[in-house]
Write a protein that holds these residues in place. Sequence first.
Motif, PDB file in Angstrom:
ATOM      1  N   LEU A  47      -6.178 -15.425 -20.899  1.00 43.49           N
ATOM      2  CA  LEU A  47      -6.922 -14.890 -19.756  1.00 43.49           C
ATOM      3  C   LEU A  47      -5.902 -14.552 -18.671  1.00 43.49           C
ATOM      4  N   PRO A  48      -5.361 -13.336 -18.661  1.00 47.39           N
ATOM      5  CA  PRO A  48      -4.263 -13.007 -17.740  1.00 47.39           C
ATOM      6  C   PRO A  48      -4.611 -13.197 -16.275  1.00 47.39           C
ATOM      7  N   THR A  49      -5.859 -12.918 -15.892  1.00 45.15           N
ATOM      8  CA  THR A  49      -6.238 -13.086 -14.487  1.00 45.15           C
ATOM      9  C   THR A  49      -6.249 -14.546 -14.076  1.00 45.15           C
ATOM     10  N   PRO A  69      -8.227 -13.030  -3.354  1.00 49.51           N
ATOM     11  CA  PRO A  69      -9.506 -12.293  -3.421  1.00 49.51           C
ATOM     12  C   PRO A  69      -9.490 -11.092  -4.370  1.00 49.51           C
ATOM     13  N   PRO A  70      -8.476 -10.182  -4.291  1.00 54.09           N
ATOM     14  CA  PRO A  70      -8.490  -9.074  -5.260  1.00 54.09           C
ATOM     15  C   PRO A  70      -8.339  -9.533  -6.704  1.00 54.09           C
ATOM     16  N   THR A  71      -7.619 -10.629  -6.915  1.00 52.14           N
ATOM     17  CA  THR A  71      -7.491 -11.153  -8.270  1.00 52.14           C
ATOM     18  C   THR A  71      -8.830 -11.674  -8.776  1.00 52.14           C
ATOM     19  N   ALA A  72      -9.602 -12.293  -7.870  1.00 56.88           N
ATOM     20  CA  ALA A  72     -10.944 -12.768  -8.251  1.00 56.88           C
ATOM     21  C   ALA A  72     -11.854 -11.591  -8.603  1.00 56.88           C
ATOM     22  N   LEU A  73     -11.738 -10.490  -7.856  1.00 53.77           N
ATOM     23  CA  LEU A  73     -12.535  -9.297  -8.165  1.00 53.77           C
ATOM     24  C   LEU A  73     -12.157  -8.729  -9.530  1.00 53.77           C
ATOM     25  N   ILE A  74     -10.878  -8.724  -9.827  1.00 54.85           N
ATOM     26  CA  ILE A  74     -10.419  -8.246 -11.133  1.00 54.85           C
ATOM     27  C   ILE A  74     -10.993  -9.131 -12.241  1.00 54.85           C
ATOM     28  N   PHE A  75     -11.015 -10.428 -11.998  1.00 57.64           N
ATOM     29  CA  PHE A  75     -11.538 -11.380 -12.973  1.00 57.64           C
ATOM     30  C   PHE A  75     -13.004 -11.104 -13.293  1.00 57.64           C
ATOM     31  N   LEU A  76     -13.778 -10.748 -12.257  1.00 60.71           N
ATOM     32  CA  LEU A  76     -15.204 -10.489 -12.452  1.00 60.71           C
ATOM     33  C   LEU A  76     -15.484  -9.094 -12.993  1.00 60.71           C
ATOM     34  N   SER A  77     -14.716  -8.103 -12.521  1.00 63.48           N
ATOM     35  CA  SER A  77     -15.017  -6.716 -12.875  1.00 63.48           C
ATOM     36  C   SER A  77     -14.546  -6.315 -14.264  1.00 63.48           C
ATOM     37  N   THR A  78     -13.555  -6.993 -14.779  1.00 57.55           N
ATOM     38  CA  THR A  78     -13.021  -6.620 -16.092  1.00 57.55           C
ATOM     39  C   THR A  78     -13.723  -7.309 -17.259  1.00 57.55           C
ATOM     40  N   GLY A  79     -14.687  -8.161 -16.971  1.00 57.67           N
ATOM     41  CA  GLY A  79     -15.384  -8.849 -18.038  1.00 57.67           C
ATOM     42  C   GLY A  79     -14.665 -10.079 -18.548  1.00 57.67           C
ATOM     43  N   GLU A  80     -13.582 -10.441 -17.901  1.00 55.60           N
ATOM     44  CA  GLU A  80     -12.845 -11.612 -18.334  1.00 55.60           C
ATOM     45  C   GLU A  80     -13.646 -12.896 -18.095  1.00 55.60           C
ATOM     46  N   TYR A  81     -14.564 -12.813 -17.109  1.00 52.76           N
ATOM     47  CA  TYR A  81     -15.412 -13.969 -16.816  1.00 52.76           C
ATOM     48  C   TYR A  81     -16.253 -14.357 -18.032  1.00 52.76           C
ATOM     49  N   SER A  82     -16.817 -13.345 -18.702  1.00 56.85           N
ATOM     50  CA  SER A  82     -17.640 -13.633 -19.880  1.00 56.85           C
ATOM     51  C   SER A  82     -16.801 -14.119 -21.053  1.00 56.85           C
TER      52      SER A  82
END
Length: 348
Positions: free
Chosen positions: A75-77, A237-250
Amino acid sequence: SRRVASRRSIDRSIRRVRQVSSARRPSVQPSVVMSPSGADSGGTVAEKLFWILFYSACSSSMLVINKLAVEAVPLPTVVSASQLVVSAAVVVLLRALGYDVMGPMQRSKVVPFALYTAMFAAGLFSNMKALLLTNVGAVIAARSCLPVIVCLIEYFFMGRALPGARSATSLAGVVFFAMTYIKSSSSVDVDGASGYAWLSVWWMLLAVQMTYGKWMTEKIEMTQWERVFYTNAFAVPPTALIFLSTGEYSQARDVVLGENATLWLLASCAMGVGISYCGWKVRTVITATTFTLVGVLNKMATIAFTVVVWPQDTTLTSIAALVACILFGLLYQDAPKRKTKGVGSSKG
């Protein structure tokens, strides 16, 4: 009256002796260490060498440890965010312990670092994605070409002259032998068009980040630890957005951690703190192009380590290209600031 006249005569004789001795004494000027370009070095040679070596040790190790961390925690983010949080927390802890490492937050500091850290976070993520889709050798090859574009940015936007014949030969040699290494070495592996795309995005972001970072060290007065805090804290904050927007959260729910995942994650965070601090420190004493070139030479040293960690076949041509690339890099000298027309001239 005779005694007074005698004393005055003695005083005049003493003054004459002092004048003669001071005239004969050679004048001593304070020693100032200057860089080859004539710019203030910002410290002694020993101090500069110490921080460059410290930065080199962190930089050479960071790429390998990041690769191991991403393989263990795919999980790179998450890996990037962990490094950011730990680095910012170290500064907060130092301040809580009473160390004067930070001043009050000001708009003149917040706005430039907000822009810088946006590029920083995007660069971290794209670097992690590039490492997933390529190998260490491919990243090093791309990094070898970076000083050329940084040199041009410094010329067009930061008032530096173009490099002289020696430095131009140095940059050309680094690029040529880096390309020779790419063609001859089997240690470079890129996973299709997406691998090249992420490698290119990371490359361009890093070029802008290098020059903009140097500009901030020249124009914004602050401590090194403040730079570490702003860089890392603002990038969360931008890293958290990347984590959510790229689908890495799922993907995080079903991820399978590799062996020694905690160890490699903690190691990457420790290296993140070290490279954040000494990276800003080194930037204050050398040009952006030289700083970039130091990074290239660090990555070349990493190749030798990757051969031990990931044994692969090497050829005599690739080894010779690697050695030549390093030697040409050592020839580089800082380009001086361009002279402003009319400065220091007088009429009549």
